[in-house]
Design an enzyme around this catalytic site. Structure first.
Site, PDB file in Angstrom:
ATOM      1  CG  LEU A 203      57.413  60.412  92.303  1.00  0.00           C
ATOM      2  CD1 LEU A 203      58.299  59.674  92.941  1.00  0.00           C
ATOM      3  CD2 LEU A 203      57.538  62.087  92.560  1.00  0.00           C
TER       4      LEU A 203
ATOM      5  CE1 TYR B  72      58.977  57.184  87.919  1.00  0.00           C
ATOM      6  CE2 TYR B  72      60.241  55.337  88.806  1.00  0.00           C
ATOM      7  CZ  TYR B  72      60.106  56.276  87.838  1.00  0.00           C
ATOM      8  OH  TYR B  72      61.000  56.649  86.750  1.00  0.00           O
ATOM      9  CB  CYS B  73      55.708  54.711  86.331  1.00  0.00           C
ATOM     10  SG  CYS B  73      55.482  54.293  84.511  1.00  0.00           S
ATOM     11  CG  LEU B  74      51.846  51.893  84.361  1.00  0.00           C
ATOM     12  CD1 LEU B  74      51.714  50.299  84.116  1.00  0.00           C
ATOM     13  CD2 LEU B  74      50.724  52.510  84.177  1.00  0.00           C
TER      14      LEU B  74
ATOM     15  N   GLY C 130      51.788  55.293  90.291  1.00  0.00           N
ATOM     16  CA  GLY C 130      50.923  56.584  90.688  1.00  0.00           C
ATOM     17  C   GLY C 130      49.593  56.608  90.023  1.00  0.00           C
TER      18      GLY C 130
END
Length: 624
Positions: A389, A360-362, A364
């Site tokens: 994500l 998720y975010c960083l 990811g």
């Protein structure tokens, strides 16, 4: 894996890191030339004094520069005044060299003010619209259509439109400087919106009459509470206002255990609720900018609980909150300690099977780096699939977040973090609030301070206030190498001294972007289609960076678009994706769960979690 290295890595490490243990550039390094080394010669006494004085000045110059920049950055919230000044200079000089643009702006201004409404143009009270036609939520109340409020409203909107035209489309201005000037003008104008002033806001005046001024008393109390909370945060103390949501009590309560821990993260395994589960486990890597339980809020909107209930064995990383002692942690440390080591342990607990890895975010972005490194090193059995994500892998178009990233801005931020040893979560939150200042700052101030309405606490607000810190070296490497230089997408990012390429990833990918994302714009997330050739399913969902991901079934107003690219298929543009992919009403979670099951090798008996180091959510998530 060892620390990130390679020619490109050394080239991007800030000069502030070349220091001795005291934090000072060694005197033997600065102020020396090849002539000094190749021709040692004892100077005359007078020359020796001059040499010693010059060397002393040189040795203290860099720390003095750092101290000055750190002081200035602390006053500006880590922003660079020089960066904005350069943007203004670029824009103003080119406007002066564009008489056609100036004539057009003058004509627009003349037309705007000649069509200003008069008292006769105001709508009769019995025909007032239920909502403002401009689409600006600050003027949604019907009272803004009364005279003279409609004059102030329309005048402000005209000025706002004029400055938008004035700051864009100027020939010769660089795109970055144009975006900065336009952004700065918008922030300045938003501060002068008539909705922010008591005498100009009809809704505030009506509320004051109705309550006898009690709204102002309540607003003053809210302001004092917020000021006290900010003061506590600046002193490094826990927030004084209880929002009613605490991890381990109201939030992050999906049953499970901490099954593994190192100096940087804890690994949580969740208790199964089904008798059968997919063979391959799910391994979640959240962003380290905020705490992991954005994916495990309350039972009804917990993505982790949903996955457990959908028949998966779920593991999640919970990051430790670093402090000044962790200033030298690198991106390589986060890759090794936060992804590769816990991934190896997950496989050890699950019969050495490949895993469905989720970032998720960083988290990811880091997972994409890990997947590329594993593919490069010939470890095809480690991953069954990857899911990203709201995670960027190409930072060439980072959206408005890129406004804060250039050489000048990084120099200011580097100095600030060099002094502190980290970037504080409150400092990071301030930058994100600026991106949507109209809703997150000015509208909130009007509601809470002028109308006296305290925002109702929510799980998402409580999570958002539970900020974390970013270690100095790691964050500078991320900002420089990924966000500014775009090393990952351009093949210069090195792991263990060798570059990694996203095109090496062969496992299927499920990629989610959100329509109103200010942090990871979906158009940037979509660029992974240009960097890989594997099977890739792209989902564009309603909502923002957080709300679009926390989009549980039953959430009102949610929809998504989903399309799959088969391996080695031709590129499909973003426009074609939107035009030819019909929206589907509801949450994207069931679509993802079905995709994960379709990419699993059948099912097996549920994996119990009978022992562990501690009960979920563990201890790291509770660190202030």
């Amino acid at each position: 894996m060892s620390e990130i290295s390679g020619t490109e890595a050394h080239a991007s490490i800030p000069a502030a890191q070349v220091r001795d243990a005291s934090g000072t550039v060694p005197a033997g390094v600065r102020g020396r030339t090849m002539a000094d080394v190749g021709h040692p010669r004892r100077p005359r006494p007078s020359q020796a004094k001059q040499h010693d004085f010059a060397t002393a000045l040189s040795a203290h110059a860099d720390p003095l520069d750092q101290a000055a920049q750190a002081t200035l950055a602390s006053l500006t919230g880590g922003l660079s005044p020089a960066s904005m000044a350069l943007a203004l200079l670029d824009w103003s000089m080119h406007v002066g060299l564009a008489p056609g643009k100036c004539l057009d702006l003058a004509m627009r201004a003349s037309h705007a003010w000649s069509s200003a409404p008069t008292r006769d143009d105001a709508a009769p009270p019995d025909t007032l619209p239920a909502a403002d036609a401009t689409g600006d939520p600050r003027f949604a109340d019907a009272a803004w259509s009364h005279w003279p409020y409609c004059v102030w409203r329309d005048g402000f909107l005209r000025v706002q439109r004029w400055w938008r035209d004035a700051t864009t489309g100027v020939p010769g201005v660089s795109r970055h400087h144009e975006d900065m000037v336009s952004f700065g003008a918008r922030q300045w104008l938003d501060a002068w919106s008539p909705s922010n002033f008591v005498a100009l806001n009809p809704l505030v005046l009506q509320t004051a009459v109705r309550t006898g001024g009690a709204n102002f008393a309540a607003g003053a109390r809210h302001w004092l509470e917020d000021a006290e909370e900010i003061a506590c945060a600046l002193r490094g103390k826990q927030a004084v206002r209880d929002r009613g949501y605490r991890p381990g009590y109201e939030l992050a309560i999906t049953p499970g255990r901490v099954v593994w821990r190192n100096a940087l993260c804890e690994l949580l395994q969740y208790t199964p609720t089904t008798t059968r589960v997919a063979c391959e486990p799910i391994f979640i890597v959240p962003s380290w900018i905020m705490k992991y339980y954005i994916l495990d809020l309350q039972p009804h909107n917990s993505l982790i609980r949903y996955l457990v209930g959908a028949g998966f064995t779920v593991f999640a990383v919970s990051w430790r909150n670093p402090d000044a002692a962790d200033r030298e942690l690198t991106l390589g440390d986060y890759l090794k300690l936060g992804v590769l080591e816990p991934l190896a342990y997950v496989r050890e607990r699950c019969e050495r099977l490949p895993v469905h890895a989720v970032g998720y975010c960083l988290g990811g972005t880091l997972l994409a780096i890990a997947a590329a490194a594993l593919a490069r090193d010939g470890a095809p059995d480690a991953l069954r699939s990857i899911t990203l994500l709201a995670a960027q892998t190409d930072f060439s178009a980072p959206g408005e977040l890129g406004l804060f990233i250039d050489a000048s801005a990084l120099a200011a931020l580097d100095a600030l973090m060099w002094r502190q040893g980290y970037l504080d979560g409150a400092q990071m939150a301030a930058a994100f609030q600026l991106l949507n200042a109209r809703d997150l700052i000015w509208s909130r101030m009007m509601s809470e301070y002028l109308l006296g309405r305290r925002s109702k606490p929510s799980d998402l607000m409580a999570w958002n206030a539970d900020a974390t810190r970013m270690p100095y070296r790691m964050h500078i490497e991320y900002l420089t190498r990924l966000l500014l230089n775009n090393d990952l997408a351009e093949g210069r990012y090195c792991v263990d001294g060798r570059p990694v390429a996203l095109s090496d990833i062969a496992v299927p990918a499920f990629v989610v972007g959100t329509e109103r994302d200010h942090v990871s714009p979906w158009r940037s997330v979509y660029k992974l289609n240009l960097l890989t050739h594997n099977e890739l399913t792209f989902v564009l969902t309603a909502g923002g960076h957080n709300g679009g991901i926390v989009s549980e079934p039953g959430h009102v107003g949610r929809y998504y678009r989903c399309a799959t690219r088969v391996p080695d298929a031709p590129y499909r543009s973003r426009h074609d994706f939107v035009e030819h992919t019909a929206p589907v009403e509801g949450s994207w979670w069931p679509c993802w769960a079905a995709w994960l099951h379709a990419h699993s090798r059948g099912d097996t008996g549920a994996r119990r979690v009978d022992t562990g180091l501690a009960d979920a959510p563990g201890s790291y998530v509770l660190q202030p």
